[in-house]
Design a protein around this motif. Structure first.
Motif, PDB file in Angstrom:
ATOM      1  N   VAL A 525       0.859  -1.174   0.000  1.00 55.59           N
ATOM      2  CA  VAL A 525       0.000   0.000   0.000  1.00 55.59           C
ATOM      3  C   VAL A 525       0.898   1.228   0.000  1.00 55.59           C
ATOM      4  O   VAL A 525       1.819   1.331   0.809  1.00 55.59           O
ATOM      5  CB  VAL A 525      -0.900   0.012   1.253  1.00 55.59           C
ATOM      6  CG1 VAL A 525      -1.883   1.165   1.175  1.00 55.59           C
ATOM      7  CG2 VAL A 525      -1.614  -1.309   1.407  1.00 55.59           C
ATOM      8  N   TYR A 538       2.250  -3.424   4.157  1.00 58.74           N
ATOM      9  CA  TYR A 538       2.401  -4.633   3.379  1.00 58.74           C
ATOM     10  C   TYR A 538       1.239  -5.550   3.727  1.00 58.74           C
ATOM     11  O   TYR A 538       0.912  -5.715   4.902  1.00 58.74           O
ATOM     12  CB  TYR A 538       3.728  -5.282   3.755  1.00 58.74           C
ATOM     13  CG  TYR A 538       3.912  -6.681   3.253  1.00 58.74           C
ATOM     14  CD1 TYR A 538       4.530  -6.913   2.033  1.00 58.74           C
ATOM     15  CD2 TYR A 538       3.481  -7.773   3.996  1.00 58.74           C
ATOM     16  CE1 TYR A 538       4.698  -8.198   1.569  1.00 58.74           C
ATOM     17  CE2 TYR A 538       3.649  -9.061   3.536  1.00 58.74           C
ATOM     18  CZ  TYR A 538       4.263  -9.264   2.316  1.00 58.74           C
ATOM     19  OH  TYR A 538       4.433 -10.529   1.867  1.00 58.74           O
ATOM     20  N   LEU A 539       0.589  -6.112   2.723  1.00 57.00           N
ATOM     21  CA  LEU A 539      -0.556  -6.985   2.982  1.00 57.00           C
ATOM     22  C   LEU A 539      -0.265  -8.396   2.477  1.00 57.00           C
ATOM     23  O   LEU A 539      -0.065  -8.593   1.282  1.00 57.00           O
ATOM     24  CB  LEU A 539      -1.800  -6.442   2.257  1.00 57.00           C
ATOM     25  CG  LEU A 539      -2.214  -5.022   2.590  1.00 57.00           C
ATOM     26  CD1 LEU A 539      -3.368  -4.589   1.702  1.00 57.00           C
ATOM     27  CD2 LEU A 539      -2.618  -4.916   4.052  1.00 57.00           C
ATOM     28  N   ARG A 597      -6.479   1.756   9.984  1.00 57.95           N
ATOM     29  CA  ARG A 597      -5.903   2.139   8.713  1.00 57.95           C
ATOM     30  C   ARG A 597      -5.755   3.662   8.617  1.00 57.95           C
ATOM     31  O   ARG A 597      -4.733   4.181   8.186  1.00 57.95           O
ATOM     32  CB  ARG A 597      -6.863   1.620   7.647  1.00 57.95           C
ATOM     33  CG  ARG A 597      -6.436   1.799   6.279  1.00 57.95           C
ATOM     34  CD  ARG A 597      -5.372   0.821   5.945  1.00 57.95           C
ATOM     35  NE  ARG A 597      -4.454   1.476   5.062  1.00 57.95           N
ATOM     36  CZ  ARG A 597      -3.187   1.193   4.973  1.00 57.95           C
ATOM     37  NH1 ARG A 597      -2.686   0.244   5.712  1.00 57.95           N
ATOM     38  NH2 ARG A 597      -2.407   1.833   4.145  1.00 57.95           N
ATOM     39  N   ASP A 635       8.456 -16.111   6.466  1.00 61.88           N
ATOM     40  CA  ASP A 635       9.395 -15.994   7.568  1.00 61.88           C
ATOM     41  C   ASP A 635      10.789 -15.898   6.972  1.00 61.88           C
ATOM     42  O   ASP A 635      11.243 -16.802   6.293  1.00 61.88           O
ATOM     43  CB  ASP A 635       9.314 -17.237   8.446  1.00 61.88           C
ATOM     44  CG  ASP A 635      10.168 -17.111   9.682  1.00 61.88           C
ATOM     45  OD1 ASP A 635       9.614 -17.118  10.769  1.00 61.88           O
ATOM     46  OD2 ASP A 635      11.409 -16.990   9.564  1.00 61.88           O
ATOM     47  N   ASP A 640      21.057  -7.411  10.458  1.00 65.27           N
ATOM     48  CA  ASP A 640      21.299  -5.989  10.616  1.00 65.27           C
ATOM     49  C   ASP A 640      22.803  -5.790  10.570  1.00 65.27           C
ATOM     50  O   ASP A 640      23.515  -6.136  11.518  1.00 65.27           O
ATOM     51  CB  ASP A 640      20.721  -5.524  11.965  1.00 65.27           C
ATOM     52  CG  ASP A 640      20.935  -4.037  12.172  1.00 65.27           C
ATOM     53  OD1 ASP A 640      21.676  -3.434  11.367  1.00 65.27           O
ATOM     54  OD2 ASP A 640      20.380  -3.486  13.135  1.00 65.27           O
ATOM     55  N   ILE A 803      17.904 -11.655  12.811  1.00 65.93           N
ATOM     56  CA  ILE A 803      16.518 -11.705  13.279  1.00 65.93           C
ATOM     57  C   ILE A 803      15.702 -12.459  12.238  1.00 65.93           C
ATOM     58  O   ILE A 803      16.020 -12.450  11.052  1.00 65.93           O
ATOM     59  CB  ILE A 803      15.913 -10.295  13.492  1.00 65.93           C
ATOM     60  CG1 ILE A 803      16.152  -9.409  12.266  1.00 65.93           C
ATOM     61  CG2 ILE A 803      16.476  -9.641  14.718  1.00 65.93           C
ATOM     62  CD1 ILE A 803      15.466  -8.069  12.337  1.00 65.93           C
ATOM     63  N   ARG A 804      14.670 -13.117  12.698  1.00 63.13           N
ATOM     64  CA  ARG A 804      13.729 -13.750  11.765  1.00 63.13           C
ATOM     65  C   ARG A 804      12.436 -12.961  11.855  1.00 63.13           C
ATOM     66  O   ARG A 804      11.948 -12.689  12.948  1.00 63.13           O
ATOM     67  CB  ARG A 804      13.463 -15.199  12.142  1.00 63.13           C
ATOM     68  CG  ARG A 804      14.636 -16.104  11.956  1.00 63.13           C
ATOM     69  CD  ARG A 804      14.178 -17.544  11.812  1.00 63.13           C
ATOM     70  NE  ARG A 804      13.705 -17.775  10.459  1.00 63.13           N
ATOM     71  CZ  ARG A 804      14.478 -18.239   9.489  1.00 63.13           C
ATOM     72  NH1 ARG A 804      15.732 -18.531   9.709  1.00 63.13           N
ATOM     73  NH2 ARG A 804      13.982 -18.415   8.285  1.00 63.13           N
ATOM     74  N   VAL A 805      11.902 -12.587  10.700  1.00 65.20           N
ATOM     75  CA  VAL A 805      10.709 -11.755  10.726  1.00 65.20           C
ATOM     76  C   VAL A 805       9.679 -12.278   9.738  1.00 65.20           C
ATOM     77  O   VAL A 805      10.006 -12.966   8.777  1.00 65.20           O
ATOM     78  CB  VAL A 805      11.043 -10.296  10.365  1.00 65.20           C
ATOM     79  CG1 VAL A 805      12.036  -9.712  11.325  1.00 65.20           C
ATOM     80  CG2 VAL A 805      11.560 -10.188   8.944  1.00 65.20           C
ATOM     81  N   SER A 806       8.430 -11.952  10.002  1.00 66.36           N
ATOM     82  CA  SER A 806       7.412 -12.171   8.991  1.00 66.36           C
ATOM     83  C   SER A 806       7.226 -10.825   8.315  1.00 66.36           C
ATOM     84  O   SER A 806       7.244  -9.791   8.987  1.00 66.36           O
ATOM     85  CB  SER A 806       6.121 -12.655   9.626  1.00 66.36           C
ATOM     86  OG  SER A 806       5.586 -11.633  10.421  1.00 66.36           O
ATOM     87  N   GLU A 808       4.798  -9.128   7.102  1.00 68.07           N
ATOM     88  CA  GLU A 808       3.731  -8.202   7.481  1.00 68.07           C
ATOM     89  C   GLU A 808       4.006  -7.537   8.814  1.00 68.07           C
ATOM     90  O   GLU A 808       3.556  -6.436   9.070  1.00 68.07           O
ATOM     91  CB  GLU A 808       2.361  -8.879   7.460  1.00 68.07           C
ATOM     92  CG  GLU A 808       2.136  -9.945   8.510  1.00 68.07           C
ATOM     93  CD  GLU A 808       2.491 -11.337   8.006  1.00 68.07           C
ATOM     94  OE1 GLU A 808       3.382 -11.434   7.123  1.00 68.07           O
ATOM     95  OE2 GLU A 808       1.901 -12.311   8.496  1.00 68.07           O
ATOM     96  N   ARG A 809       4.760  -8.228   9.668  1.00 64.57           N
ATOM     97  CA  ARG A 809       5.082  -7.597  10.936  1.00 64.57           C
ATOM     98  C   ARG A 809       6.302  -6.698  10.838  1.00 64.57           C
ATOM     99  O   ARG A 809       6.409  -5.686  11.508  1.00 64.57           O
ATOM    100  CB  ARG A 809       5.276  -8.654  12.015  1.00 64.57           C
ATOM    101  CG  ARG A 809       3.958  -9.104  12.575  1.00 64.57           C
ATOM    102  CD  ARG A 809       4.094 -10.260  13.531  1.00 64.57           C
ATOM    103  NE  ARG A 809       3.138 -11.293  13.146  1.00 64.57           N
ATOM    104  CZ  ARG A 809       1.856 -11.279  13.475  1.00 64.57           C
ATOM    105  NH1 ARG A 809       1.366 -10.323  14.203  1.00 64.57           N
ATOM    106  NH2 ARG A 809       1.059 -12.238  13.070  1.00 64.57           N
ATOM    107  N   ARG A 815       6.418  -0.824  13.735  1.00 64.28           N
ATOM    108  CA  ARG A 815       7.849  -0.994  13.891  1.00 64.28           C
ATOM    109  C   ARG A 815       8.585   0.281  13.502  1.00 64.28           C
ATOM    110  O   ARG A 815       9.529   0.697  14.149  1.00 64.28           O
ATOM    111  CB  ARG A 815       8.310  -2.166  13.029  1.00 64.28           C
ATOM    112  CG  ARG A 815       9.687  -2.636  13.336  1.00 64.28           C
ATOM    113  CD  ARG A 815      10.010  -3.865  12.532  1.00 64.28           C
ATOM    114  NE  ARG A 815       9.371  -5.051  13.064  1.00 64.28           N
ATOM    115  CZ  ARG A 815       9.927  -5.821  13.992  1.00 64.28           C
ATOM    116  NH1 ARG A 815      11.101  -5.512  14.491  1.00 64.28           N
ATOM    117  NH2 ARG A 815       9.312  -6.886  14.425  1.00 64.28           N
TER     118      ARG A 815
END
Lengths: 821, 292
Positions: A525, A538-539, A597, A635, A640, A803-806, A808-809, A815
């Protein structure tokens, strides 16, 4: 002509030939009409030396003519000889233009004015005369052809074959067979797997791909044909390749106008529909029979059996059972009630929604690839988290889905005719819920490949499955307060849209009023602030967007575009509003989503004033991650580089947690703004690696991890299919001495992946001792499945860089707010 | 305008926990948890020391001296176990980052604990030797923290998406081009190029690597030799351009090696001295009890 034949057989393909042979054997007066000057034109036009296969292998051939797998020339030769031997009455160069009359008295007009009279007509004209055309712009250009007679005629060309069926694959292989011809052959496949083609062909194609003889492009379709060039629509956007010749093998359609003019009705208005047939192949015009590809049976064995059968029926043999009868009898023996095969087929055909459009013959064929089960009331059909990628359909009875693992008493019913287990077809997840038989139930289980083939080749089945997908997705998304009846209108008006990477679905300022659900892929978006697009969010697949404009009637407040090639379900705003008005809980939920939103929009807008550069960096970083394929991921490991000291402890920990081989390469990969995406599995929502795994060894675990189980055969398909290069093929090295004996006595290679030389030496020793050479298998990240504490790479990072991230998060405003505050 | 699906297949919080996605450096781990613990501990230790009368004077032999000594000794042993923790990938919910964080702050706290333990009594003996070794370990550790905080970014900037292997390969590719471009050269010129090609890029000492001052660099000498004024497409011009590309590639590798060396060099003090410290500490403890 004074003579009237008992039967006129139109078309001398395998079906017509076999019918004529049977008629000749029975001494029935007959004529075999062939348009061209030779028999069996479709096979005649196969490439020279083409190896013709005899599938399905479990089907018994019942014909007076012989047929076995072999090269084109041998097969045609055998038939020509047998036509002579059986004294078949053939009339070549007889192009039928019109069939009139009724049962017992048909008049067949030929080109040139001749007529033939017959009591009955058998149409075995196939569909090859009517190929599907390339509809991309420029598809009418001269270098697009729909047939390939002799692949040996082409030299030094860039040739693109379009189509993932047998014809396309065989053409591609033929063109690439002789390296001296120096052709660069590319084959395009709209989807990720080759569900339509025979296994032998797919294996050969994959082998050719491995050897670099053929370029296989999956999930790719032609966008525009230009002179010397072809524009492709790939999962990552458009791409232009050199292309001197296009061979389009996208299947063919029945010559509908001609068939309908004979008074024959089709099963539906669909472009792909087949004529409506009785079990004895009789059409809605009594006396005219249709067999072979025109009846929906492109396989030679089927055609020949039908030719034999149709003449037997005409000859008054009403007791004749199809050739596959014994196989089906055995298959259905386990079902209760001792009913005959025909009754079961009829029952499944009428009851099961996705099978309704199938002819009895298609039903039989499908059943050969499927299994049937009978369950007593309360019996478990499958358990939650069980492995399984097959799809079930309920033929009789109903099942109960346990939607809450903590409380098995809460269930949702699925009734007769519906399907379940369909999720496994898409993303390879484990079974999401336990399903029990709610009463005594009979189910048909389709293997993943059979189900995919059914959906791909039968449009009505495809639509039925699609409808169920949409209904379940909406119900899951909008919460448990809704029943299927509430959203029936929404589902009926839903439309599935394919979206290219980067294509805008909703444009800021637009006045359209639709709601979209992301079914596959992901979206980003963006909002235009001061002339620059600013990344908002992000969706992932499973989210919906566009409700703001629908609810308050405003213009679109932001642009939504596809991060990768995606599929969205478009729902008309009015229908959605109606559902919302009728369901206060849904209304509340939608309004809450809308408020959240709005807050995001306001937050970014307020930040833009004071932290313009931070917002720009956030947008640029998001764009970088999307370009790196994060849009596929569920995932992903990020590093960093403001913290990474390069100690490689992540790699060492990975190797030490998994048989001594590391599944990640920290240094490799790209970096933006000190955010590094190393070469490591990102556990795609729709894993590319899963597409072509012969033993189905790639699965998805309970935490969403995509892993390879021990049934891997080491073929390397997944490694080639992975666009991110995260799968390696290697042999498991022998165990090394423990860490303490390394620290205190210097034994063994120490922590991490042992050096290649150490592994080689130890493997050779092991090989000498056991006489067995360890095989190379596919190795990839499994997110440390089954290891308490979770991914070793992250646990072993001394500085917090890994780090492991999804996505959307990670790509969320929350964040961003935390990091700029 | 959009929503994220609420019901992920299995507890999203569990997955999030598995990911350990808290994006925090080891220094600020869990909002500076270990800094806070260490600071409080040190303050309490200092206050007790300041307000307790020790007779005849404060030293390691008082009840407080023994207490701090025991704590300090146990801490030293625990701190040195980081080396094993780092290399032993056992299962379980531990994070090396948390260990490092605690290692840093508790290690720094040792300055206070051990100094108070001495009661400011120093001499030329094994006891002070243990103290001195400990301080040396801590000082090298402080250097380590500093470079860990400052250098990673520069390492990343210098790497520019290239792996070490790719850098070596890039150099190899330049060398092959240089070797073929140098074919038409006369003896003296060719020798300069060959000298550059023959020089082992890794054959310089630790000091050169750390300082980044490569005075004996044959590539630089060859560049000085082909000092310019050539047409772009002449043999010499081509050699010169290849040599300067080689120099640039070497410069990237040398910066990489320098940064890596700076990030690692302290460990060559930190770890051996820790082992010496453990030995000295053992002697210190045994001798104290022996002469009790």
């Amino acid at each position: 002509m004074p003579h009237r034949f008992r039967v006129a057989i139109v078309g001398s393909g395998p079906a017509g030939l076999s019918a004529a042979a049977r008629a000749a054997q029975l001494g029935m007066s007959h004529v075999l009409l062939e348009k061209t000057d030779h028999l069996s034109d479709t096979i005649y036009k196969y490439q020279k030396g083409k190896y013709v296969m005899a599938t399905p292998s479990n089907l018994v051939l019942r014909s007076d003519f012989d047929f076995d797998a072999g090269i084109r020339e041998d097969i045609l030769g055998t038939w020509d000889r047998q036509v002579e031997e059986c004294k078949v009455n053939v009339r070549l160069n007889a192009d039928v233009t019109k069939i009139t009359g009724t049962k017992g008295n048909f008049t067949i007009e030929l080109k040139g004015g001749d007529t033939i009279e017959a009591e009955a007509v058998v149409l075995g004209i196939g569909t090859q005369g009517n190929p599907n055309l390339l509809r991309a712009p420029g598809g009418e250009r001269k270098h697009v052809q729909y047939q390939l007679d002799d692949p040996g005629e082409y030299y030094d060309e860039h040739i693109t074959v379009i189509g993932s069926g047998d014809a396309g694959i065989e053409n591609a292989l033929g063109l690439a067979k002789d390296a001296k011809q120096n052709n660069i052959v590319t084959i395009l496949n709209r989807s990720a797997d080759f569900a339509r083609a025979k296994k032998g062909n797919v294996d050969a194609l994959i082998e050719a791909e491995q050897e670099g003889r053929v370029i296989v492009r999956r999930e790719t379709s032609p966008a525009e044909v230009k002179d010397g060039e072809l524009v492709l629509e790939t999962p990552n956007g458009q791409e232009t390749i050199r292309c001197d010749r296009i061979i389009a093998r996208m299947g063919s359609k029945p010559p509908r106008d001609f068939v309908e003019a004979c008074g024959i009705q089709f099963t539906s208005e669909d472009r792909d529909a087949f004529p409506q047939l009785s079990p004895s192949f009789e059409t809605t015009q009594p006396g005219i029979h249709v067999i072979g590809a025109l009846a929906g049976y492109p396989l030679i064995k089927h055609c020949m059996n039908q030719g034999y059968d149709v003449i037997e029926f005409l000859n008054g043999n009403s007791q004749l059972k199809p050739a596959d009868q014994p196989i089906l009898e055995e298959r259905f023996a386990a079902l209760p009630g001792n009913r005959p095969v025909e009754e079961w087929l009829e029952l499944f055909n009428t009851n099961i929604v996705i099978l309704r459009d199938l002819s009895p013959l298609q039903m039989r064929e499908l059943m050969l690839d499927s299994t049937v089960h009978s369950y007593r009331k309360g019996e478990v059909i499958f358990e939650r988290n069980a492995e399984g990628s097959s799809m079930f359909a309920i033929g009789q009875g109903s099942v109960a889905v346990e939607i809450n693992p903590a409380d098995p008493s809460i269930t949702v019913p699925i009734g007769t005719g519906s399907i379940f287990g369909e999720v496994g077809l898409i993303s390879g997840r484990k079974r999401g819920s336990t399903i029990r038989a709610a009463e005594d139930t009979i189910c048909v289980e389709f293997s993943r490949n059979a189900a995919l083939k059914l959906i791909a080749t039968n449009p009505a089945a495809g639509r039925a499955v699609n409808r169920i997908f949409i209904e379940r997705q909406l119900l899951q998304m909008f919460g448990s307060g809704l029943a299927p009846a509430d959203i029936a209108e929404l589902v009926d008006t839903a439309e599935v849209m394919q979206v290219r990477a980067g294509q805008k679905v909703v444009e800021e300022g637009g006045e359209d009023k639709d709601i979209f659900v992301i079914r596959r892929g992901s979206m980003i978006v963006e909002k235009d602030l001061g002339g620059k697009p600013v990344f908002l969010s992000y969706l992932p697949a499973g989210s919906y967007f566009g409700e703001m404009a629908v609810i308050d009637g405003s213009k679109r407040t932001a642009t939504v575009k596809a991060a990768i090639k995606s599929e969205v379900i478009k729902l008309p705003g009015d229908a959605f509003l109606k559902v919302m008005e009728a369901n206060p809980r849904l209304r509340e939920r939608a309004l809450a989503d809308m408020r959240a939103r709005r807050k995001t929009n306001q937050f970014i807008e307020s930040r833009k004033e004071s932290f313009s550069s931070a917002v720009d960096l956030y947008t640029a970083t998001a764009q970088f991650l999307i370009n790196e394929g994060i849009g596929d991921a569920t995932d992903v490991l990020l590093i960093d580089e403001k913290l990474c000291v390069g100690c490689d402890n992540c790699e060492k920990a990975c190797a030490d947690s998994h048989d001594g081989l590391s599944r990640l390469n920290r240094e490799a990969g790209t970096t933006y703004a000190h955010l590094h995406v190393p070469t490591s599995c990102r556990h795609c929502e729709h894993p590319h690696c899963m597409a072509d795994c012969p033993p189905n060894a790639i699965k998805r675990g309970v935490d969403g991890e995509v892993f390879i189980d021990e049934t891997c055969i080491g073929c390397g398909n997944c490694q080639r299919n992975c666009p991110y290069g995260v799968i390696r093929m290697d042999a498991k090295p022998p165990k090394k001495p423990g860490i303490l004996s390394w620290i205190f006595f210097g034994r063994g290679p120490g922590p991490g992946e042992p050096s290649y030389y150490w592994r080689k030496k130890k493997m050779e020793e092991a090989e000498a001792a056991t006489g067995k050479k360890p095989g190379k298998f596919a190795i990839k990240c499994d997110m440390c499945q089954g290891i308490a504490g979770g991914p070793a790479c992250v646990r072993a990072c001394p500085t917090g860089a890994a780090i492991r991230v999804s996505p959307e998060r990670f790509l969320s405003v929350t964040r961003f707010a935390e990091e700029t505050d | 305008m959009a929503s994220i699906p609420e019901d992920k297949p299995v507890g999203a919080s569990a997955i999030e926990q598995r990911r350990a996605a808290d994006h925090e450096s080891f220094l600020s781990h869990k909002r500076l948890r270990w800094l806070k613990i260490a600071t409080v501990f040190c303050l309490v230790a200092i206050l007790i020391y300041a307000f307790t009368p020790f007779e005849p004077r404060a030293n390691g032999g008082t009840w407080y001296g023994y207490t701090l000594g025991t704590i300090g000794a146990l801490l030293i042993v625990w701190l040195s176990l980081l080396g094993i923790r780092k290399r032993r990938m056992t299962e379980g919910h531990w994070s090396l980052k948390a260990w490092t964080s605690a290692h840093v702050y508790l290690g720094l706290a040792l300055i206070v604990i051990a100094t108070l333990h001495t009661g400011f009594q120093f001499g030329w003996n094994v006891h002070t030797l243990a103290y001195a070794l400990m301080m040396l370990v801590i000082v090298s550790g402080i250097y380590g923290i500093t470079v860990y905080a400052m250098l990673p970014q520069r390492l990343s900037d210098n790497r520019k998406d290239m792996t070490t292997e790719m850098m070596v390969e890039a150099l190899g590719a330049l060398d092959r081009q240089l070797a073929s471009a140098a074919q038409p050269l006369d003896r003296a010129d060719a020798d300069m190029v060959l000298a550059a090609l023959d020089q082992d890029p890794f054959g310089f000492g630790l000091w050169t690597r750390l300082s980044g001052n490569y005075r004996r660099c044959a590539t630089q000498k060859a560049l000085d030799h082909f000092s310019g004024g050539y047409a772009e497409d002449s043999v010499d011009g081509r050699i010169r351009s290849l040599l300067s590309r080689r120099r640039a590639q070497l410069a990237q590798m040398r910066r990489h090696m320098k940064l890596k060396a700076m990030l690692e060099v302290w460990l060559f003090v930190h770890i051996p001295v820790t082992i010496a410290l453990l030995a000295a500490l053992t002697v210190h403890i045994v001798s104290v009890f022996f002469y009790w």
